[in-house]
Design a protein around this motif. Structure first.
Motif, PDB file in Angstrom:
ATOM      1  N   VAL B 173      11.444  45.509 -17.558  1.00 49.59           N
ATOM      2  CA  VAL B 173      11.167  46.627 -18.477  1.00 49.59           C
ATOM      3  C   VAL B 173      12.061  46.640 -19.718  1.00 49.59           C
ATOM      4  N   SER B 174      12.965  45.684 -19.830  1.00 53.50           N
ATOM      5  CA  SER B 174      13.966  45.778 -20.889  1.00 53.50           C
ATOM      6  C   SER B 174      13.627  44.994 -22.142  1.00 53.50           C
ATOM      7  N   PRO B 176      10.491  42.008 -24.084  1.00 54.32           N
ATOM      8  CA  PRO B 176       9.167  41.385 -23.971  1.00 54.32           C
ATOM      9  C   PRO B 176       9.246  40.147 -23.075  1.00 54.32           C
ATOM     10  N   GLU B 213       2.174  44.008 -19.225  1.00 52.15           N
ATOM     11  CA  GLU B 213       3.548  43.556 -19.461  1.00 52.15           C
ATOM     12  C   GLU B 213       4.141  44.186 -20.704  1.00 52.15           C
ATOM     13  N   LYS B 214       5.453  44.287 -20.715  1.00 44.19           N
ATOM     14  CA  LYS B 214       6.131  44.694 -21.940  1.00 44.19           C
ATOM     15  C   LYS B 214       5.966  43.560 -22.957  1.00 44.19           C
ATOM     16  N   ASP B 246       8.094  47.027 -30.229  1.00 44.82           N
ATOM     17  CA  ASP B 246       7.286  47.173 -29.021  1.00 44.82           C
ATOM     18  C   ASP B 246       5.807  47.422 -29.348  1.00 44.82           C
ATOM     19  N   GLN B 248       3.472  48.890 -27.463  1.00 44.78           N
ATOM     20  CA  GLN B 248       2.961  50.204 -27.057  1.00 44.78           C
ATOM     21  C   GLN B 248       3.471  51.320 -27.962  1.00 44.78           C
ATOM     22  N   GLU B 253      13.135  48.105 -30.822  1.00 42.78           N
ATOM     23  CA  GLU B 253      14.001  48.209 -29.652  1.00 42.78           C
ATOM     24  C   GLU B 253      14.925  47.005 -29.613  1.00 42.78           C
ATOM     25  N   GLY B 278      14.606  50.503 -23.783  1.00 40.36           N
ATOM     26  CA  GLY B 278      13.178  50.411 -23.480  1.00 40.36           C
ATOM     27  C   GLY B 278      12.696  51.618 -22.685  1.00 40.36           C
ATOM     28  N   GLU B 279      11.422  51.564 -22.277  1.00 40.56           N
ATOM     29  CA  GLU B 279      10.861  52.661 -21.491  1.00 40.56           C
ATOM     30  C   GLU B 279      10.172  52.118 -20.256  1.00 40.56           C
ATOM     31  N   VAL B 280      10.263  52.882 -19.150  1.00 39.99           N
ATOM     32  CA  VAL B 280       9.524  52.549 -17.946  1.00 39.99           C
ATOM     33  C   VAL B 280       9.048  53.862 -17.332  1.00 39.99           C
ATOM     34  N   ASP B 348       7.890  52.739 -11.407  1.00 39.73           N
ATOM     35  CA  ASP B 348       7.049  51.569 -11.642  1.00 39.73           C
ATOM     36  C   ASP B 348       6.450  51.026 -10.332  1.00 39.73           C
TER      37      ASP B 348
END
Lengths: 157, 362
Positions: B173-174, B176, B213-214, B246, B248, B253, B278-280, B348
């Motif tokens: 999650v941190s 790509p 995926e990120k 990012d 999304q 980031e 990042g975001e999760v 997650d």
């Protein structure tokens, strides 16, 4: 007579244990190429990188094909510890990671005779043999003596 | 479903490129076979160290991997899933040029309690597709879609190479997970050290993006890893940083991390610490870390312990402990994993429960 300059300062490991009385002395390990190869010498670091497939080219831009003996062959074990700093079994995780990028470990051949035949057929190939198994069709570019972890400079054959 | 025109064009161009590539490889294989060149590989070779299939005098290599997993996690239906099925191929047409691709079917076939049997919703995806150009004996230029070289886990993400059923959350999650662009890789070997350095950049969107995926619209990053032999093992330590936009959130980031990969007398220690914003699951992350120990028990049987913590800004920390066993077959082709994970709270889709997986890299 051409001399192969070898500033091979070896990676750690492999310092042979004290020989016991009656124990057979291990052979010197000779690093060899086809006698017609343009390769005259290699640094220890380059030899290690070639056998770990960290590099496939040498300085002149030509591709080198390293060949190995089977993982349980005593000479392979000795070469692996002296040059790569690890036993073959300790490298299985390393190779798995490289396989995932399509990079394969050196070709494995079943015997010294197979290594000789392969080197005769492919000028790009580099291998290793017990010193007494080297014939005049091959050029020795490094020798690792039975006692000591550093290779001795040697005449090419 | 109708694809947007730009994506349709990209998909067609991609298929054309793959078609040309496969045709060229086929011709290369055919010429090698018909040229009657001396088959120096006729010397019987041991297969002990070798995986996959070599063709065209060794210039073409093809392999495959597979993973079947069963998970019974708290709050989720039990599920059996053929979740990784992939093909790897590498072609070395010239001394300085190599082409590589990994095609993958994700969630190909499965069964979930209550839902019954399910199949993949889409066909094979391009997990990686790149060209390696050797600029010199120590420098390589890699061009195409690759796994982001961030940390230890991401570049070896597939099940046959890992010791647990699930990967650590912080490695997912941190940053790509893929990049489509350019990477310059430099390897140095001063004395007993090995130093691997890379710099990479992605100027536009990701090729054939995995939707779950990120991912990044643009990215820039680099990594340096130092390796050194130990009296009975080997140690590698890495440091890296990445900046990205990012897909999304459209936000800029960053991620930065350090990692350690240690092998001593058969004991394997792996750890990564990653700082990120990042975001999760709608929680912002601040930092996360895991430490994994793998210890041989008997023959091919290993014990596995992994602890992980991820600092989430708008929630209590995510804490996860995995206890497991892993068995590797004598020829190292098959891996069987049995895990139990304890999670403080679900993030997650990771909650308390059992995971079992069988995988192979052929």
């Amino acid at each position: 007579m051409r001399t192969a300059p070898l500033g091979l300062a070896l990676i750690l490991a492999g310092a042979p244990e004290t020989m016991l009385a009656g124990e057979v002395e291990p052979p010197s390990v000779a690093v060899v190429v086809n006698h017609d190869s343009t390769l005259r010498s290699l640094d220890a670091e380059v030899l290690r990188d070639l056998y770990l497939r960290r590099r496939v080219l040498i300085a002149d831009g030509s591709r080198v094909v390293p060949v190995n003996l089977p993982a349980d062959d005593p000479l392979r074990l000795r070469f692996s510890q002296l040059v790569l700093g690890r036993r073959p079994a300790e490298l299985s995780g390393y190779w798995d990671r490289l396989y995932y990028e399509g990079v394969r470990p050196p070709i494995v051949l079943p015997s010294a005779e197979a290594i000789r035949r392969y080197l005769h057929a492919d000028l790009r190939a580099i291998g290793y043999l017990a010193e007494e198994e080297v014939d005049s069709s091959l050029r020795v570019i490094a020798v690792f003596p039975p006692h000591g972890s550093s290779p001795a400079a040697t005449s090419s054959r | 479903m109708e694809l947007p025109r730009r994506r349709r064009r990209t998909a067609v161009a991609l298929r054309c490129a793959l078609g040309v590539l496969l045709t060229t490889v086929w011709c290369d294989v055919g010429m090698a076979a018909s040229a009657g060149e001396e088959d120096i590989l006729a010397v019987p070779a041991s297969s002990q160290d070798q995986r996959g299939l070599e063709l065209a005098g060794g210039r073409l290599w093809v392999s495959a991997f597979v993973n079947v997993a069963f998970e019974s996690l708290k709050g989720h239906p039990e599920e059996v899933n053929l979740d990784d099925l992939g093909v790897l191929a590498r072609w070395d047409p010239y001394a300085r040029l190599s082409l590589f691709t990994a095609l993958e079917l994700e969630d190909f076939l499965g069964w979930a309690d209550g839902d019954g049997v399910f199949f993949a919703e889409k066909g094979p995806a391009i997990e990686r597709l790149y060209a390696d150009v050797s600029v010199s004996s120590s420098t390589t230029l890699r061009l195409g879609k690759i796994l982001t070289p961030f940390g230890i886990w991401n570049p070896i993400r597939r099940a046959p190479l890992t010791w647990t059923v699930d990967r650590p959350l912080v490695t997912e999650v941190s940053f790509p997970l893929h990049l489509t662009g350019l990477m310059l890789d430099y390897k140095a070997t001063p004395g007993d050290w090995s130093i691997d350095t890379n710099l990479y950049g992605q100027p536009g969107g990701e090729l054939d993006r995995f939707s779950d995926e990120k991912a990044a619209k643009r990215s820039l990053g680099g990594r340096v890893a130092f390796g050194h032999a130990l009296p009975s093992g080997f140690a590698t330590a890495g440091v890296q940083a990445a900046w990205f936009e990012d897909v999304q959130s459209d936000d800029e980031e960053y991620a930065a991390g350090v990692d350690l990969d240690l092998s001593v007398a058969g004991q394997l220690v792996t750890s990564e610490v990653i700082l990120s914003d990042g975001e999760v699951d709608d929680y912002e992350t601040r930092w996360g870390a895991y430490l994994q120990l793998v210890s041989p028990i008997w023959r091919g049987l290993f014990g596995v312990v992994r602890g992980e913590i991820v600092d989430l800004r708008r929630s209590e920390d995510y804490r996860n402990l995995v206890l497991g066993l892993a068995w590797r077959s004598e020829n190292d082709r098959w891996v069987l994993k049995l895990n139990y994970q304890f999670s403080g709270h679900e993030v997650d889709g990771r909650s308390d429960g059992v995971g079992v997986a069988v995988s192979s890299l052929f």
